[in-house]
Scaffold this active site. Sequence first.
Site, mmCIF file in Angstrom:
data_model
loop_
_atom_site.group_PDB
_atom_site.id
_atom_site.type_symbol
_atom_site.label_atom_id
_atom_site.label_comp_id
_atom_site.label_asym_id
_atom_site.label_seq_id
_atom_site.Cartn_x
_atom_site.Cartn_y
_atom_site.Cartn_z
ATOM 1 N N LYS A 118 7.469 -6.458 1.033
ATOM 2 C CA LYS A 118 7.891 -6.399 2.336
ATOM 3 C C LYS A 118 8.430 -7.925 2.837
ATOM 4 O O LYS A 118 9.352 -7.861 3.680
ATOM 5 C CB LYS A 118 6.377 -6.129 3.084
ATOM 6 C CG LYS A 118 5.803 -5.107 3.149
ATOM 7 C CD LYS A 118 4.737 -4.800 4.045
ATOM 8 C CE LYS A 118 4.164 -3.369 4.160
ATOM 9 N NZ LYS A 118 3.477 -3.195 2.705
ATOM 10 N N GLU A 202 3.407 -10.718 11.608
ATOM 11 C CA GLU A 202 4.168 -10.082 12.603
ATOM 12 C C GLU A 202 3.324 -10.136 13.859
ATOM 13 O O GLU A 202 2.414 -9.910 13.996
ATOM 14 C CB GLU A 202 4.469 -8.572 12.122
ATOM 15 C CG GLU A 202 5.385 -8.443 11.071
ATOM 16 C CD GLU A 202 6.012 -7.207 10.712
ATOM 17 O OE1 GLU A 202 6.789 -7.202 9.887
ATOM 18 O OE2 GLU A 202 5.260 -6.081 11.048
ATOM 19 N N HIS A 237 -2.729 4.901 9.549
ATOM 20 C CA HIS A 237 -1.502 4.715 9.268
ATOM 21 C C HIS A 237 -0.699 5.753 8.380
ATOM 22 O O HIS A 237 0.313 5.611 7.730
ATOM 23 C CB HIS A 237 -1.328 3.259 8.353
ATOM 24 C CG HIS A 237 -1.981 2.302 9.149
ATOM 25 N ND1 HIS A 237 -1.527 1.540 10.332
ATOM 26 C CD2 HIS A 237 -3.340 1.702 9.178
ATOM 27 C CE1 HIS A 237 -2.343 0.761 10.742
ATOM 28 N NE2 HIS A 237 -3.480 0.458 10.120
ATOM 29 N N ARG A 293 13.107 6.613 -1.685
ATOM 30 C CA ARG A 293 12.919 7.819 -1.914
ATOM 31 C C ARG A 293 13.178 8.889 -1.126
ATOM 32 O O ARG A 293 13.203 8.321 0.238
ATOM 33 C CB ARG A 293 11.711 8.046 -2.713
ATOM 34 C CG ARG A 293 10.463 7.384 -1.701
ATOM 35 C CD ARG A 293 9.011 7.745 -1.979
ATOM 36 N NE ARG A 293 7.940 7.181 -1.092
ATOM 37 C CZ ARG A 293 7.660 7.618 -0.024
ATOM 38 N NH1 ARG A 293 8.040 8.726 0.465
ATOM 39 N NH2 ARG A 293 6.908 6.846 0.645
#
Length: 455
Positions: A118, A202, A237, A293
Site C-alpha cells: 500500500k 490515513e 471490509h 486482477r
Amino acid sequence: MTPIRSLLVANRGEIACRIIRTARRMGMRSIAVYSEADRDALHVREADIALPIGPARATESYLDIARVIDAARRAGADAVHPGYGFLSENPAFVEACEAAGLIFVGPPASAMRAMGSKAPAKALMERAGVPLLPGYHGERQEPDFLAEQAARAGYPVVIKATAGGGGRGMRVVRAAGEFAAALDSARREAAGAFGDERVLIEKYLDRPRHIEVQVFADRDGRAVHLFERDCSAQRRHQKVIEEAPAPGLDDARREAMGRAAVAAAQAVGYVGAGTVEFVTDATGFYFLEMNTRLQVEHPVTESITGLDLVEWQLRVAAGEALPLAQDAITRHGHAFEARVYAEDPARDYAPSIGRITAFNAPRDIARVDAGVEAGDTVSVHYDAMIAKVIVHAPTRAEALGRLHAALLATDVAGVTTNLDLLARIAAHPDFAAGGIDTGFIAREAATLLAPAPPP
C-alpha cells in the site's frame, strides 16, 4: 499476436466455471486443476480436461506454483488464467508462467509489485496525480513520528498494514491518547498475518462510500475505463452487494474518477483488467488501492456495458489491441450483484460446510454465476462463496426489485447461507434510496441480522 488454443484455469469454484464458459465460446480448450477435496467439483465437470494438483490444503495444491505449472505443461496449455484469489496477484507466479513459455492472462509482474504494497503504491499514485487521503505512507516507522503524522492528518485516523488486506492490521483511532496502543495492536496483527509489521496512516472518513473503477490496458499502452461500481454494502471490509453505476454520482466526478483510474493504470505500465478502488465522501474521492486482477463483482460492469471482460482479458493477453476506444464504451441501465455465501450471519458469519441437497435459482430473471450444484459439498478448505446472483434492468428501481425477487426465489438447502441477509439489504429503505456508506450493515445489524422465521 500469439493465439491461445488451450487455457488452463488456475482456480476453482464459480470463477473457474465463469472463465471456462468464455473460453469455450471462443473455441479454446479449457483445462481445470483440482485438489483432492475438489475431485468432483463443478469446475472439474465443466472443463474439457482436468488434472489433479495435490491435497485439499490450498498451500499444497492451488497455491503451489510448481504443481500448477507442471499441470499446464502436461496438458499442453498455451496460457494460464489465474481467476481471483490464490495466485492471481503473485508476481512470482507470473514469472514462473513466462519462464515455462506460458501466456499469463493478467498484468506484468512489475505492475503487481508496484501495487502490491500500500505505501509504495500510494507514493506512486501521488506522483501520477491521483488524489490521496491526508496521511503518511513513507518508510519511517518510529512510533513518535507516526503519532506526529496522525496529528497532522487530523483525528480520526486509520492505521493500516502496508501489506495484505481484508481489514487485518487495521485500526481506527479517534483521539491522540489511543494512538500508541492501536499502533502496537495493528503491528502485531500485521506481523502475524503478513510477516510485515509496517503501517501507514490515513485520515479516516466516518461515512465513506467505496467506489471502484474498472480499467483495461493493452500491451501498446492504450488504457480505458469501463465506468464505476459502488461496493459500499460491506461487512467487515468484505463486499456483499455491488452495483453499477454508482447511484447519485454526478457526471463530473464520474469522469474525474475515470481519468484518475486510467492514470493509475498507466503509471505502472498495466496490462489487462484491473480495478482502482476509491473512498469517497462529499468533499472528494481518494485512492485506496489497485487490485491487479479481475474482480468478483465484474459481472455488473459486463451487464451495463454489454461486454465480456474475460474475453477482453484473453484477447489482450494474446497481444490484440483493446477491442474498443474510450468514446465507444457506453453504459445502459443498472445492475446489481449479490454474493451468496455458505455462512451463518447470525453466528458472526461462521462458515457453513456440508453437502448441498438442493440449489435452485431463478435463471429466468437473473444471471447466476455458481460454483456448485445440488449434490456438491462445501468444504472447510476454501472460500465460502458459492454463487453470485446478478440482475440488470433499465432503471435502478427496477433492477433492485428484480434483485429482491431473485433472492427470495433462490433456494439452497443442506448448508446455511446469507440469503436472508441479502434479501433484507435489498428491501431496506436506506439501500433503496441509494448512496449508503460502508458502515450501513453494521449500523443496521438489529434489523438485517434478526433471526429468520422458521421455514
